[in-house]
Motif scaffolding. Sequence first.
Motif, short mmCIF file in Angstrom:
data_model
loop_
_atom_site.label_atom_id
_atom_site.label_comp_id
_atom_site.label_asym_id
_atom_site.label_seq_id
_atom_site.Cartn_x
_atom_site.Cartn_y
_atom_site.Cartn_z
N GLU A 100 26.86 47.43 93.52
CA GLU A 100 25.87 46.36 93.58
C GLU A 100 25.20 46.15 92.23
O GLU A 100 25.01 45.01 91.79
CB GLU A 100 24.82 46.67 94.66
N HIS A 101 24.86 47.24 91.58
CA HIS A 101 24.21 47.13 90.27
C HIS A 101 25.18 46.59 89.23
O HIS A 101 24.81 45.78 88.37
CB HIS A 101 23.68 48.50 89.83
N LYS A 102 26.43 47.01 89.32
CA LYS A 102 27.44 46.53 88.36
C LYS A 102 27.63 45.02 88.50
O LYS A 102 27.73 44.30 87.50
CB LYS A 102 28.75 47.26 88.62
N GLN A 103 27.67 44.53 89.75
CA GLN A 103 27.84 43.10 89.98
C GLN A 103 26.63 42.32 89.49
O GLN A 103 26.78 41.24 88.86
CB GLN A 103 28.07 42.84 91.47
N ALA A 104 25.42 42.85 89.75
CA ALA A 104 24.21 42.17 89.30
C ALA A 104 24.16 42.08 87.78
O ALA A 104 23.71 41.07 87.22
CB ALA A 104 22.98 42.90 89.84
N ARG A 105 24.61 43.14 87.11
CA ARG A 105 24.60 43.13 85.65
C ARG A 105 25.59 42.10 85.09
O ARG A 105 25.29 41.39 84.13
CB ARG A 105 24.95 44.54 85.14
N LYS A 106 26.75 42.00 85.73
CA LYS A 106 27.77 41.07 85.25
C LYS A 106 27.33 39.61 85.37
O LYS A 106 27.69 38.77 84.56
CB LYS A 106 29.07 41.27 86.02
N THR A 107 26.55 39.31 86.41
CA THR A 107 26.14 37.93 86.65
C THR A 107 24.81 37.58 85.97
O THR A 107 24.36 36.44 86.05
CB THR A 107 26.01 37.66 88.16
N ASP A 108 24.20 38.54 85.31
CA ASP A 108 22.93 38.30 84.64
C ASP A 108 23.16 37.52 83.34
O ASP A 108 24.23 37.62 82.72
CB ASP A 108 22.22 39.62 84.34
N HIS A 116 19.04 46.81 82.20
CA HIS A 116 20.05 47.16 83.21
C HIS A 116 20.32 48.65 83.25
O HIS A 116 20.92 49.15 84.21
CB HIS A 116 21.35 46.40 82.93
N GLN A 117 19.92 49.36 82.22
CA GLN A 117 20.19 50.80 82.15
C GLN A 117 18.98 51.65 82.54
O GLN A 117 19.07 52.87 82.56
CB GLN A 117 20.62 51.16 80.72
#
Length: 214
Positions: A100-108, A116-117
């Motif tokens: 979920e976090h990886k997807q949110a970071r990609k779409t930011d 993000h970190q």
Amino acid sequence: MPSRLTPDSQPTLSTELIMPTRWASGGFQLSAGCCMIQPSTGNVVVVYDTKRRTWFLPRGRKDVGETLEQAAFREGYEESGFRPEPLPLLLPHRQPESPEHKQARKTDANPASVRHQLSTTEPVYITTIPVPPTGHRLGYEYTTFWYAAGLSIDAQRDEDTGMADEKTYIGKLISFEEALKVLGEPENYVVYFAYNQWLKTKELLENEDSPEGS
């Protein structure tokens, strides 16, 4: 001989790797502790026991059904009287990023942002102390997971927040330098590490938010 730290120390923050070890459920006790930093002043919360005349960071056993993070914040409030709040930090750790976090970071709009970190859910330090057996009790490992927390700019200490045997505890906001002086090992290492990670996080965020960094 206990290690004395100063802000300019360059200590080895982790001890050597241990041999493979195992404990059944009765062979360990889980504890959680809280290192509270007030960003507006840079001060640290340390507890003073007026009866034993000792300084320490708030910590205690995890209750059944409680997460370690919940236990750390509860103990922080009970033993110090100060109410902790999340303090996002940039931490070196070995936990994988959630899908979920990886997807949110990609779409930011800024996927490379330091924000993000940042973490508020991972422990900053772990300590373990062997508790020797007594005549009626087996020995066990007392393992503490330490979490960083923040304090609001107008934080006030509440009275009478501790258990019956904690009435002599007084939470105090003191400087980082003073905290390193009054705390013994390993809690001085917890403060040293958490505080320096806070300074690094603060600097990175300020650089990112500056016109040159944007």
